[in-house]
Design a protein around this motif. Structure first.
Motif, mmCIF file in Angstrom:
data_model
loop_
_atom_site.group_PDB
_atom_site.id
_atom_site.type_symbol
_atom_site.label_atom_id
_atom_site.label_comp_id
_atom_site.label_asym_id
_atom_site.label_seq_id
_atom_site.Cartn_x
_atom_site.Cartn_y
_atom_site.Cartn_z
ATOM 1 N N SER A 87 1.181 -1.309 0.016
ATOM 2 C CA SER A 87 -0.094 0.082 -0.176
ATOM 3 C C SER A 87 0.973 1.447 -0.104
ATOM 4 O O SER A 87 2.179 1.168 0.586
ATOM 5 C CB SER A 87 -0.654 -0.098 1.713
ATOM 6 O OG SER A 87 -0.612 0.175 1.797
ATOM 7 N N SER A 88 0.488 2.196 -0.308
ATOM 8 C CA SER A 88 0.725 3.109 -0.034
ATOM 9 C C SER A 88 -0.054 4.592 1.078
ATOM 10 O O SER A 88 -0.497 3.877 1.390
ATOM 11 C CB SER A 88 0.540 3.866 -1.927
ATOM 12 O OG SER A 88 -0.666 4.521 -1.810
ATOM 13 N N GLU A 89 1.134 5.676 0.491
ATOM 14 C CA GLU A 89 0.328 6.839 1.827
ATOM 15 C C GLU A 89 -1.884 6.395 2.132
ATOM 16 O O GLU A 89 -2.066 5.971 0.528
ATOM 17 C CB GLU A 89 0.222 8.121 1.364
ATOM 18 C CG GLU A 89 0.178 8.675 -0.167
ATOM 19 C CD GLU A 89 0.442 8.083 -1.316
ATOM 20 O OE1 GLU A 89 0.513 8.402 -1.828
ATOM 21 O OE2 GLU A 89 1.480 7.703 -1.098
ATOM 22 N N ALA A 90 -1.795 7.347 2.417
ATOM 23 C CA ALA A 90 -3.659 7.146 2.536
ATOM 24 C C ALA A 90 -4.041 8.583 2.430
ATOM 25 O O ALA A 90 -3.613 9.093 2.326
ATOM 26 C CB ALA A 90 -3.754 7.430 4.928
ATOM 27 N N ASN A 91 -5.304 7.997 1.815
ATOM 28 C CA ASN A 91 -5.602 8.787 0.986
ATOM 29 C C ASN A 91 -6.490 9.428 2.279
ATOM 30 O O ASN A 91 -5.649 9.946 3.325
ATOM 31 C CB ASN A 91 -7.040 8.025 0.172
ATOM 32 C CG ASN A 91 -7.765 7.374 1.380
ATOM 33 O OD1 ASN A 91 -8.349 7.623 2.341
ATOM 34 N ND2 ASN A 91 -9.053 6.774 0.501
ATOM 35 N N GLN A 92 -7.346 10.662 1.370
ATOM 36 C CA GLN A 92 -8.266 11.919 2.618
ATOM 37 C C GLN A 92 -9.192 11.149 3.633
ATOM 38 O O GLN A 92 -9.346 12.111 4.900
ATOM 39 C CB GLN A 92 -8.990 12.624 1.333
ATOM 40 C CG GLN A 92 -8.687 13.393 0.517
ATOM 41 C CD GLN A 92 -9.326 13.266 -0.972
ATOM 42 O OE1 GLN A 92 -10.099 12.882 -0.592
ATOM 43 N NE2 GLN A 92 -8.844 14.279 -1.192
ATOM 44 N N GLY A 94 -7.652 9.179 4.975
ATOM 45 C CA GLY A 94 -6.857 7.986 6.165
ATOM 46 C C GLY A 94 -6.536 6.121 5.546
ATOM 47 O O GLY A 94 -6.204 5.523 6.442
ATOM 48 N N GLN A 95 -7.326 5.916 4.928
ATOM 49 C CA GLN A 95 -6.976 4.591 4.839
ATOM 50 C C GLN A 95 -6.123 4.348 3.847
ATOM 51 O O GLN A 95 -5.298 5.363 2.810
ATOM 52 C CB GLN A 95 -8.739 4.249 3.917
ATOM 53 C CG GLN A 95 -9.973 4.781 4.766
ATOM 54 C CD GLN A 95 -11.026 4.483 3.759
ATOM 55 O OE1 GLN A 95 -11.155 4.582 2.532
ATOM 56 N NE2 GLN A 95 -12.664 3.961 4.417
ATOM 57 N N LYS A 96 -5.409 3.371 3.840
ATOM 58 C CA LYS A 96 -4.168 3.244 3.129
ATOM 59 C C LYS A 96 -4.905 3.150 1.892
ATOM 60 O O LYS A 96 -5.845 2.107 1.190
ATOM 61 C CB LYS A 96 -4.027 1.822 4.060
ATOM 62 C CG LYS A 96 -2.351 2.335 4.596
ATOM 63 C CD LYS A 96 -1.696 2.720 4.370
ATOM 64 C CE LYS A 96 -0.543 2.828 5.776
ATOM 65 N NZ LYS A 96 0.868 3.602 5.844
ATOM 66 N N THR A 99 -1.756 -0.114 -2.966
ATOM 67 C CA THR A 99 -0.689 -0.428 -5.482
ATOM 68 C C THR A 99 -0.255 -2.080 -5.339
ATOM 69 O O THR A 99 0.008 -1.557 -6.947
ATOM 70 C CB THR A 99 -0.081 0.429 -5.018
ATOM 71 O OG1 THR A 99 0.887 -0.215 -3.669
ATOM 72 C CG2 THR A 99 -0.252 1.834 -4.767
#
Length: 157
Positions: A87-92, A94-96, A99
């Motif tokens: 997984s990459s950084e979290a979305n808005q 806060g969910q991973k 990828t």
């Protein structure tokens, strides 16, 4: 199970059958169609990634890889030891964001190998995400069947 007429099931077997039917209805077509991934073999990040279409073989026992200019051996599903989500950084929210996945499996020589499958960042990304979701569901069902208790309820014949 290829029964034509209705059959009785214990509650445990009924739940397993319901989950399997849901999987076949929702995910099997996606797994057979495949998803496009950038694949890196081994754990060394300096290796070059190659684009492959990864799909479930028609006998539903192997993962097969089709590359435009290269070939890669199939992987027997029962030889897959672990699956890790990449997984990459979290979305808005806060969910991973998933990828890709990393598979650890035994090759034909009995040695463990690691295969990283990362979703391509193009128009095929949605198919790759759906394929990973289906594959994770498939392995969850496989794990449950390996660790589940056998049905001990006698059935009427």
């Amino acid at each position: 199970m290829s029964f034509i007429d209705p059959v009785r099931l214990c509650s445990s077997c009924s739940e397993i059958t319901r989950k399997e039917n849901e999987f076949f209805d929702k995910h099997l077509k996606t797994l057979l169609s495949g998803g496009e991934f950038m694949i890196t073999e081994g754990s060394d990040d300096s290796e070059i990634s190659t684009s492959y279409l990864c799909k479930l073989a028609s006998d539903q026992r192997y993962l097969v890889f089709e590359g435009e200019h290269s070939k890669m051996d199939s992987i027997l599903l029962e030889e897959i030891d672990t699956i890790n989500i990449i997984s990459s950084e979290a979305n808005q929210l806060g969910q991973k964001i998933v990828t890709g996945i990393a598979l650890r499996f035994k090759d034909s020589f009995g040695d463990y190998q690691i295969l990283k499958m990362e979703i391509k960042k193009d128009e095929s990304a949605k198919c790759g995400k759906l394929w990973i979701a289906g594959m994770l569901k498939a392995f969850r069902l496989i794990l449950e069947s390996r660790t589940g208790k056998a049905c001990t309820t006698p059935t009427a014949q």
